[in-house]
Scaffold this motif. Structure first.
Motif, mmCIF file in Angstrom:
data_model
loop_
_atom_site.group_PDB
_atom_site.id
_atom_site.type_symbol
_atom_site.label_atom_id
_atom_site.label_comp_id
_atom_site.label_asym_id
_atom_site.label_seq_id
_atom_site.Cartn_x
_atom_site.Cartn_y
_atom_site.Cartn_z
ATOM 1 N N PRO C 76 0.583 -1.322 -0.133
ATOM 2 C CA PRO C 76 -0.111 0.254 -0.228
ATOM 3 C C PRO C 76 0.824 1.513 -0.247
ATOM 4 C CG PRO C 76 -0.879 -1.598 1.890
ATOM 5 C CD PRO C 76 0.259 -2.172 0.955
ATOM 6 N N GLU C 77 2.397 1.077 1.017
ATOM 7 C CA GLU C 77 2.803 2.557 1.121
ATOM 8 C C GLU C 77 3.186 3.443 -0.250
ATOM 9 O OE1 GLU C 77 3.360 -0.448 2.860
ATOM 10 O OE2 GLU C 77 5.310 -1.429 2.848
ATOM 11 N N GLN C 78 3.499 2.126 -1.122
ATOM 12 C CA GLN C 78 4.033 2.191 -2.620
ATOM 13 C C GLN C 78 2.710 2.936 -3.501
ATOM 14 O OE1 GLN C 78 5.493 -1.591 -2.597
ATOM 15 N NE2 GLN C 78 7.934 -0.858 -1.911
ATOM 16 N N ARG C 79 2.308 3.123 -3.394
ATOM 17 C CA ARG C 79 1.443 3.308 -4.274
ATOM 18 C C ARG C 79 0.488 4.937 -4.564
ATOM 19 N NH1 ARG C 79 -2.670 -1.523 -5.253
ATOM 20 N NH2 ARG C 79 -0.929 -2.750 -4.881
ATOM 21 N N ASN C 80 0.765 5.601 -3.619
ATOM 22 C CA ASN C 80 0.437 6.945 -3.871
ATOM 23 C C ASN C 80 -0.926 7.064 -3.665
ATOM 24 O OD1 ASN C 80 0.954 9.664 -2.986
ATOM 25 N ND2 ASN C 80 1.194 10.086 -5.443
ATOM 26 N N VAL C 81 -1.540 5.887 -2.948
ATOM 27 C CA VAL C 81 -2.822 6.054 -2.740
ATOM 28 C C VAL C 81 -3.900 6.994 -1.363
ATOM 29 C CG1 VAL C 81 -3.461 4.086 -4.238
ATOM 30 C CG2 VAL C 81 -3.216 3.806 -2.622
ATOM 31 N N SER C 82 -4.356 7.030 -0.914
ATOM 32 C CA SER C 82 -4.736 7.193 0.138
ATOM 33 C C SER C 82 -5.868 7.015 0.455
ATOM 34 C CB SER C 82 -4.557 8.892 1.055
ATOM 35 O OG SER C 82 -5.268 9.410 0.643
ATOM 36 N N MET C 83 -6.195 6.932 1.574
ATOM 37 C CA MET C 83 -7.910 6.188 1.774
ATOM 38 C C MET C 83 -8.669 6.667 3.212
ATOM 39 S SD MET C 83 -8.574 2.154 1.670
ATOM 40 C CE MET C 83 -10.395 1.289 2.291
ATOM 41 N N VAL C 84 -10.142 6.578 3.215
ATOM 42 C CA VAL C 84 -10.794 7.203 4.264
ATOM 43 C C VAL C 84 -11.629 5.645 4.490
ATOM 44 C CG1 VAL C 84 -12.994 8.745 4.771
ATOM 45 C CG2 VAL C 84 -11.050 9.623 3.175
ATOM 46 N N PHE C 85 -11.367 5.405 6.102
ATOM 47 C CA PHE C 85 -12.380 4.265 6.017
ATOM 48 C C PHE C 85 -13.161 4.662 7.267
ATOM 49 C CE2 PHE C 85 -7.545 4.177 6.008
ATOM 50 C CZ PHE C 85 -7.324 2.633 5.238
ATOM 51 N N GLN C 86 -13.951 3.587 6.152
ATOM 52 C CA GLN C 86 -15.393 3.268 7.445
ATOM 53 C C GLN C 86 -15.510 4.227 8.718
ATOM 54 O OE1 GLN C 86 -17.400 -0.449 7.007
ATOM 55 N NE2 GLN C 86 -19.353 0.553 7.313
ATOM 56 N N GLY C 87 -14.332 3.146 9.360
ATOM 57 C CA GLY C 87 -14.265 4.002 10.853
ATOM 58 C C GLY C 87 -13.852 4.648 11.630
ATOM 59 N N TYR C 88 -13.054 5.799 10.434
ATOM 60 C CA TYR C 88 -12.056 6.920 9.890
ATOM 61 C C TYR C 88 -10.921 6.387 10.771
ATOM 62 C CZ TYR C 88 -17.067 8.771 10.570
ATOM 63 O OH TYR C 88 -17.958 8.891 10.829
ATOM 64 N N ALA C 89 -10.308 5.506 11.551
ATOM 65 C CA ALA C 89 -9.190 4.729 11.691
ATOM 66 C C ALA C 89 -8.522 5.944 11.799
ATOM 67 C CB ALA C 89 -8.605 4.134 10.451
ATOM 68 N N LEU C 90 -8.662 6.869 12.555
ATOM 69 C CA LEU C 90 -8.206 7.803 13.511
ATOM 70 C C LEU C 90 -6.691 7.798 14.625
ATOM 71 C CD1 LEU C 90 -10.504 10.873 13.856
ATOM 72 C CD2 LEU C 90 -8.713 9.760 11.521
ATOM 73 N N TRP C 91 -5.890 7.805 14.424
ATOM 74 C CA TRP C 91 -5.205 6.645 15.736
ATOM 75 C C TRP C 91 -5.000 7.510 17.020
ATOM 76 C CZ3 TRP C 91 -2.015 8.274 11.123
ATOM 77 C CH2 TRP C 91 -1.852 7.645 10.535
ATOM 78 N N PRO C 92 -5.677 7.188 17.531
ATOM 79 C CA PRO C 92 -6.319 7.800 19.387
ATOM 80 C C PRO C 92 -5.357 8.582 20.419
ATOM 81 C CG PRO C 92 -6.671 5.485 19.225
ATOM 82 C CD PRO C 92 -5.795 6.030 18.347
ATOM 83 N N HIS C 93 -4.116 7.729 19.906
ATOM 84 C CA HIS C 93 -3.009 8.449 20.903
ATOM 85 C C HIS C 93 -2.393 9.761 20.276
ATOM 86 C CE1 HIS C 93 -0.947 6.078 17.814
ATOM 87 N NE2 HIS C 93 0.017 6.074 18.059
ATOM 88 N N MET C 94 -2.615 10.218 18.972
ATOM 89 C CA MET C 94 -2.056 11.335 18.426
ATOM 90 C C MET C 94 -3.106 12.370 18.085
ATOM 91 S SD MET C 94 -0.324 9.849 14.808
ATOM 92 C CE MET C 94 0.613 8.221 15.287
ATOM 93 N N THR C 95 -3.074 13.697 18.021
ATOM 94 C CA THR C 95 -3.952 14.802 18.053
ATOM 95 C C THR C 95 -4.232 15.329 16.688
ATOM 96 O OG1 THR C 95 -2.171 16.346 17.654
ATOM 97 C CG2 THR C 95 -3.034 16.532 19.573
ATOM 98 N N VAL C 96 -5.541 15.395 16.481
ATOM 99 C CA VAL C 96 -5.914 16.082 14.704
ATOM 100 C C VAL C 96 -4.402 16.369 14.044
ATOM 101 C CG1 VAL C 96 -7.269 17.403 13.803
ATOM 102 C CG2 VAL C 96 -8.565 16.829 15.778
ATOM 103 N N ALA C 97 -3.547 17.625 14.548
ATOM 104 C CA ALA C 97 -2.982 17.591 14.055
ATOM 105 C C ALA C 97 -1.940 17.104 13.638
ATOM 106 C CB ALA C 97 -1.971 18.822 14.352
ATOM 107 N N GLN C 98 -1.294 16.346 14.765
ATOM 108 C CA GLN C 98 -0.450 14.975 14.342
ATOM 109 C C GLN C 98 -0.802 13.524 13.389
ATOM 110 O OE1 GLN C 98 0.059 13.905 18.280
ATOM 111 N NE2 GLN C 98 1.552 15.026 18.647
ATOM 112 N N ASN C 99 -2.570 13.645 13.351
ATOM 113 C CA ASN C 99 -3.412 12.631 12.750
ATOM 114 C C ASN C 99 -2.761 12.816 10.974
ATOM 115 O OD1 ASN C 99 -4.808 9.868 13.370
ATOM 116 N ND2 ASN C 99 -4.935 11.831 14.796
ATOM 117 N N VAL C 100 -2.971 14.122 11.040
ATOM 118 C CA VAL C 100 -3.698 15.263 9.689
ATOM 119 C C VAL C 100 -1.564 15.184 9.476
ATOM 120 C CG1 VAL C 100 -3.601 17.095 8.214
ATOM 121 C CG2 VAL C 100 -5.663 15.943 10.125
ATOM 122 N N ALA C 101 -0.794 15.665 9.762
ATOM 123 C CA ALA C 101 0.789 15.816 9.279
ATOM 124 C C ALA C 101 1.374 14.557 9.196
ATOM 125 C CB ALA C 101 0.991 16.300 10.678
#
Lengths: 565, 356, 354
Positions: C76-101
């Motif tokens: 996946p990391e070699q495809r330059n695609v990105s994805m929005v997940f059904q459950g969002y899959a936000l990392w709970p240990h990072m802030t919004v800015a960290q997630n986005v960055a």
């Protein structure tokens, strides 16, 4: 950075770890099998096994060990299950301290407990027997407890095995959602009826699993029998295997005697998997609802008295006895102002030349085994938790397999594997590290696998798709999320290394002595006071490490783990 | 287990060399010992470069550690590591280690003289005769080839706790221990773990008979491993009588004021000798030789006797006041070669009686 | 020029076929919806494009690179695609800015650029106030937007969206449909959007691929798939259609409930069984006394009449037992049991591929 290079770095992990596991598990067991079917000259033979079943000096220890394991398993279940229920589901007072003290008994090495019980209940010099005689004004021949008997040994083992049953039962009861019980009371069931018809059956698989663990622990235990069974005049299978290493060593027979232990363990573990697999054990995982404790009414204090009595026997009295022996001029005399002495501490820390070495070795081995084991288990769990291919299933099997290998058997296997080429590790700390990592891998792996299941795979996929590699994802996303579980696993391995004697006693050399072996050696020459000092040191060391580990910044504190998706 | 075996060729070469050398040098066949060695400044210097010596010993732990500390004090810059274990376990450990080509030990002392018969046969020992040994030790306590010498000696005795047993009731002989009144009151060490007890068992079985052990095994004996353990159990009051165990531990305890007393049985008392030797493949060859010389020096022997309660063959070292001198005790005769031959048989027979 | 191409893509698990010989070309900058019920293979198709799994047969190209084939699958990391997940899959240990960055950090973009881009995307997604919060402290809609911002910031060649709105409340979901479309118009990344909600698909998609049982039933613009369904499944799945079954009389007529019904679309084969679809709200009801003017009418009995406020929802039973569902104006009410005439306007009767 080329595409193929990155591809390889991640892809290589699976075969690499499979190879490492193969070395860890298959090599020693393979040598064990080879030796079991060889005679002294190295030719194929079945005579080792023939001797094993026909010679009473082998048969009797096996039968004794079985009887011992069944007794311990039954007693532990009878004691620990009610305790688990009282702590998890009732309003008994001091439930948290009770849980904590059970943990204290869990981290106590069984051989240390056995020695403490020698101090307490040796028929003549035991403190309890002396007190009893003094109180009753009885004859010197009157004996209240005799620890040097079959039942004495069973008792001493129970004291440090019941926590396994307790933890499994209490955790299962913790997780039974209250609404399941509510449903029963809504339908008019009394509290007792609800407990009988709903709560207990739901906790039964955990109890069965606990009983099985207790059985296996006892079967494979070496320290306590070596200390108590020998004076009592009988062998169990583990001490018998050990005695086969006396000169002239008979590794072929030791290997052959280890195999029944291995087979029995495999069979029982399969049985356990069946028991746990059949009922919807995961149903007992709902997060709904607070647990409403059952009101015990007038029984609150008697219930506490029961728990307190058990903890007295497994923790308070033994540590009291060790404390007494560490400071009293004669270990069997109750401590007074007149016989108080620091001389035992002086002896252990200033005169005994192996003390520093053993503490250093134990500390290094504990740290490195815990770290290597945790990383190893983490990587394997990360490979197997997300994909069920043939390769990962094999990996998962290999990581779980050592659970079936008793410590002493693994010790024999590692000894056979690494005393000959191409790699000779005997005589180095590496062989002990291998032994510890192998022995503790299954538990560590299972803990982390469970933790992985609590983290949605999407969290990792999100990282992969944003450009992070498999290992990068493990490092940046998964490992931080697993933080508390990782620390818990680390601590678990560390404590287990402190407790381990059976493999170490086969694998150590003078330069690679560890605390458990030092204590065992001191016991051989009857230096009970020195043992007490070392035992207390070990307890302090363990406590310090556990407290420190739980304070590692960035892991448990300050992180907001609100929502686990 | 792989052990050190000389190849046929080596043996033949060796034989040829001796047969040639003997007439030339005009020595006696057993007189192949090297010239006595003094502790020279050169040896001390070389030892200090190595910095360490490792001593596997079966002597009681406090005695061993005390000797080690005294050695370190005398030769600053040297560290002595003591590895104490039962004689049989030391023997097992060394064979395990040498089987894996690990040479961890510099100087070895066992409580079982028979072990030296084996080590000598397998060519594992280095010839080295400290000056003290050559000058002050009886010839029969030295290896003719100079590979080892009797560092210490002691007796394996009967003992009792004076608080639990009155002097007049105490057993006088091995036969007395078979009296039913001692049922469940005896503690005893194990020939499978202790070299002392193996040797003693051989001598007692030879002079008193195996039926003594057979009957003793019916007395509900408390079985411990090391011969150092029964005296301590006796002092604790755990058992009233010890059937065998080290005289020197009882000396130490008694002189410390513990309620223990020694009995020299009328049938005779087994004499145990504990030789010491330097390993040929010692990792610290100079440290090993320096320590070996120290062990046989009068000061070390005196420390061993006074603090350790052991017996010394050093002509200049006298027994401590108040201890029965050896000449007043009826001794059983030592025979390491026979013990070496029968070791397995003795242990097997013992196990068949005592079940452990 | 096509930006994403699936060529004869097949994915089997053991004997089960999740995706069956699917071919699909997506043009650069288009947003394509994979629409279908659960288990139709749409998520499998998306995960294949993402590189989370390898195809059993066929291949996937992104731009001019073949990224997936049975023999070689780029991770996946070699495809330059990105994805929005059904459950969002936000990392709970990072802030919004960290997630986005995160995606930019992985790409080793320098700090200053990261800060600038994060600020910009948070503004576009209306998240500027919550940059330092943790995901657990956000509302569902905010979490969804963080997930979107995190996927957009890396400027992917291809954006994959897996049921991105399904975890939201109804009101918010409808609002976010337009938001998704707005963001797509703003960035115009080639996008694949998986959903089971036809309204969502209609609002957001340039083209819709209707999927069923591992195959693409129809691929076309929203109007095309809605107005001209080519199969019974598409007709049913997109906005409630009735299917009339009967024997074809000639190329444009079908016998239904004893009456010849005229239709258009695929020519029928005389004498064969055929099916015609008509939307629920295209059917007219009139009282059973006078026959309507249109010849495309049959008599029926009202079985159910439910008042829904702006409409009435009828079920009627025609002669021969076929039931039809009709959405009619609320003013006119026919009680159950009443006999009625049902008019099926010719222009709305569409013959289906059988």
């Amino acid at each position: 950075m080329t595409e193929t290079a990155r591809l390889d770095a991640s892809r290589a992990v699976l075969p690499l770890f499979a190879g490492a596991l193969f070395l860890l598990v298959v090599l020693p067991v393979g040598w064990l099998a080879v030796f079991a079917f060889s005679d002294h000259a190295g030719h194929f033979t079945l005579s080792n096994f023939r001797l094993l079943v026909t010679d009473p000096s082998f048969r009797d220890p096996l039968v004794t060990a079985l009887a011992l394991a069944v007794s311990v398993s039954v007693i532990c279940s009878a004691v620990a299950a009610p305790m688990g229920y009282l702590v998890a589901r009732t309003d008994m007072p001091f439930r948290r301290p009770v849980r904590l003290l059970v943990m204290a008994s869990f981290v106590t090495p069984p051989f240390l407990g056995a020695i403490a019980w020698e101090l307490l209940a040796a028929p003549n010099s035991g403190l309890l027997n002396q007190l009893y005689r003094a109180a009753r004004g009885a004859d010197p021949d009157v004996v209240l407890f005799d620890i040097y008997t079959f039942w004495g040994l069973a008792f001493a083992i129970c004291c440090y095995t019941f926590p396994y049953v307790f933890v499994l039962v209490a955790n299962a009861l913790d997780r039974i959602p209250a609404d399941l019980e509510d449903a029963s009371s809504m339908l008019g069931g009394s509290a007792a009826r609800t407990a009988r018809k709903v709560t207990i059956p739901l906790a039964l698989p955990a109890l069965l699993a606990g009983a099985l663990v207790a059985f296996l622990q006892t079967m494979t235990l070496f320290g306590s029998p070596a200390i108590l069974a020998l004076p009592a005049g009988f062998h169990v299978i583990t001490t018998k295997i050990w005695s086969l290493f006396q000169y002239p060593p008979k590794p072929e027979l030791a290997a052959a005697a280890s195999l029944p232990l291995l087979l029995l363990t495999v069979v029982l573990l399969r049985a356990q998997a069946k028991i746990l697999g059949r009922r919807g054990y995961t149903v007992v995982g709902g997060k709904s609802g607070e647990v409403r404790p059952v009101a015990l009414g007038g029984w609150r204090w008697p219930a506490f008295a029961f728990c307190f009595a058990v903890l007295c026997l497994s923790v308070l009295l033994p540590y009291g006895a060790l404390f007494n022996a560490a400071f009293s001029r004669i270990p069997s005399q109750p401590l007074t102002f007149s016989n108080f002495t620091f001389s035992h501490f002086q002896f252990v820390f200033q005169e005994l030349s192996s003390t520093k070495l053993a503490i250093k070795n134990t500390f290094y081995l504990g740290m490195s085994a815990a770290t290597c084991g945790t990383i190893f288990a983490l990587v394997i769990a990360s490979l197997t938790a997300r994909a069920a291919t043939l390769g990962t299933r094999a990996l998962s099997f290999l990581a779980t397999a050592p659970i079936a290998i008793p410590g002493i058997t693994l010790g024999v296997g590692l000894f056979l594997a690494y005393t000959r080429g191409p790699v000779v590790l005997y005589g180095t700390l590496w062989i002990l590290l291998l032994a510890y990592v192998t022995i503790e891998l299954p538990a560590a792996y299972q803990q982390l696998q469970a933790a992985f299941r609590g983290i949605s795979g999407e969290l990792e996929e999100a990282s992969r798709i944003l450009g992070a590699s498999r290992l990068g994802t493990l490092r940046r996303v998964t490992a931080p999320l697993l933080g508390p579980s990782l620390v818990a696993t680390w601590c678990f391995i560390f404590v287990a290394v402190m407790r381990e004697l059976s493999a170490a006693v086969i694998l150590f050399t003078s330069e690679t002595k560890v605390l458990s072996v030092l204590i065992f050696d001191l016991n051989e020459s009857g230096d009970l006071a020195a043992i007490s000092v070392l035992g207390l040191t070990m307890l302090v060391l363990t406590a310090v490490i556990l407290v420190a580990a739980n304070r590692i910044p960035g892991f448990t504190g300050g992180m907001k783990l609100g929502r686990r998706i | 287990m792989r052990t050190h075996r000389l190849t046929r060729r080596q043996v033949l070469q060796g034989l040829a060399a001796t047969s040639l050398a003997l007439p030339l040098l005009g020595r006696k066949a057993f007189g192949a010992a090297p010239a006595p060695s003094k502790v020279t400044p050169g040896l001390i210097e070389a030892a200090k470069k190595e910095g360490e010596a490792i001593w596997y010993t079966a002597v009681d732990l406090p005695v061993a550690e005390r000797l080690g500390k005294a050695f370190e004090a005398k030769y600053p810059g040297m560290t002595l590591r003591v590895e104490r274990s039962g004689g049989e376990r030391i023997f097992q450990r060394i064979s395990q280690e040498y089987g894996s080509n690990l040479h961890k030990v510099d100087v070895v002392n066992s409580s079982d003289a028979a072990h030296f018969v084996v080590w000598k046969r397998e060519g594992m020992l280095a010839p080295y005769v400290p000056e003290d040994v050559a000058l002050h030790y009886p010839k029969d306590q030295q290896d003719p080839d100079g590979l080892f010498a009797t560092w210490r000696a002691w007796l394996c005795v009967i003992g009792y706790n004076t608080k639990l047993v009155k002097k007049e009731d105490a057993p006088k002989s091995y036969k007395d221990l078979l009296d039913p009144k001692w049922m469940g009151k005896i503690v005893k060490a194990h020939p499978g773990y202790s070299g002392t007890i193996l040797t003693a068992t051989y001598q007692i079985a030879r002079d008193v008979g195996w039926d003594y052990f057979e009957k003793l095994s019916k007395q509900k004996v408390m079985q411990v491993q090391s011969s150092a353990d029964p005296p301590k159990r006796l002092a604790l009051g755990e058992r009233a009588i010890m059937a065998d165990g080290n005289e020197y531990n009882l000396f130490q305890l008694k002189e410390k004021g513990d309620p223990v007393e020694i009995v020299y049985p009328t049938e005779g008392t087994p004499l145990i000798v504990g030789p010491t030797g330097v390993l040929k493949d010692a990792p610290h060859p100079n440290g090993a030789r320096l320590f070996q010389s120290y062990l046989f020096s009068p000061e070390a022997q005196k420390l061993m006797v006074d603090f350790g309660g052991l017996r010394s063959f050093h002509a200049l070292v006298k027994d401590k006041e108040g201890r029965t001198p050896l000449k007043d005790i009826k001794l059983m005769k030592d025979d390491p070669v026979a013990v070496e031959k029968q070791a397995d048989e003795i242990k097997a027979k013992y196990t068949s009686y005592f079940k452990v | 020029m096509s930006s994403v191409i699936l060529r004869n893509l097949t994915k089997r698990y053991g004997t089960q076929t999740a995706l069956d010989d699917v071919t699909l070309e997506i043009e650069h900058g288009q947003l394509v919806c994979l629409l279908g019920p659960s288990g139709c293979g749409k998520t499998t198709a998306l995960r294949l494009v993402a590189g989370f799994m390898s195809p059993t047969a066929g291949e996937i190209s992104l731009g001019d690179r073949v990224v997936s084939s049975p023999s070689r699958t780029l991770s996946p990391e070699q495809r330059n695609v990105s994805m929005v997940f059904q459950g969002y899959a936000l990392w709970p240990h990072m802030t919004v800015a960290q997630n986005v960055a995160y995606g930019l950090e992985v790409r080793r973009v320098d700090r200053a650029t990261i800060a600038k881009k994060v600020a910009a995307i948070l503004q576009t997604t209306h998240l500027d106030g919550v940059a330092d919060r943790y995901p657990a402290e956000l509302s569902g809609g905010q979490q969804q937007r963080v997930s979107l911002a995190r996927a957009l910031i890396v400027e992917p060649e291809t954006l994959l969206l897996d049921e991105p709105l399904s975890n939201l409340d109804t009101g918010l979901r409808e609002e976010m449909r337009f938001e998704m479309r707005r963001l797509h118009d703003a960035y115009r990344y080639t996008s694949i959007y998986v959903t089971h909600d036809q309204g969502e698909a209609m609002t957001t998609a340039d083209r819709i691929a209707v999927m069923n049982a591992g195959r693409i039933e129809q691929f076309g613009s929203p109007e095309e798939v809605y107005e001209e369904p080519r199969s019974e499944f598409v007709a049913r799945f997109l906005g409630g259609s009735n299917i009339l079954r009967g024997k074809a009389i000639d190329a444009t007529h079908l016998e239904f409930a004893g009456a010849p019904i005229e239709c258009h679309g695929v020519p029928l084969a005389a004498g064969r069984d055929a099916a015609v679809s008509i939307r629920q709200h295209h059917i007219a009801l009139s009282n059973g006394v006078s026959r309507p003017a249109s010849p495309n009418a049959v008599q029926a009995t009202v079985v159910r009449n439910v008042f829904l406020g702006s409409t009435r929802d009828y079920v009627v039973e025609a002669k021969g037992g076929s039931q039809l569902r009709i959405i009619a104006a609320p003013e006119q009410s026919f009680a159950p049991g009443t006999s009625v005439w049902v008019t099926l306007p010719r222009e709305h009767c569409r013959a289906l591929v059988s």
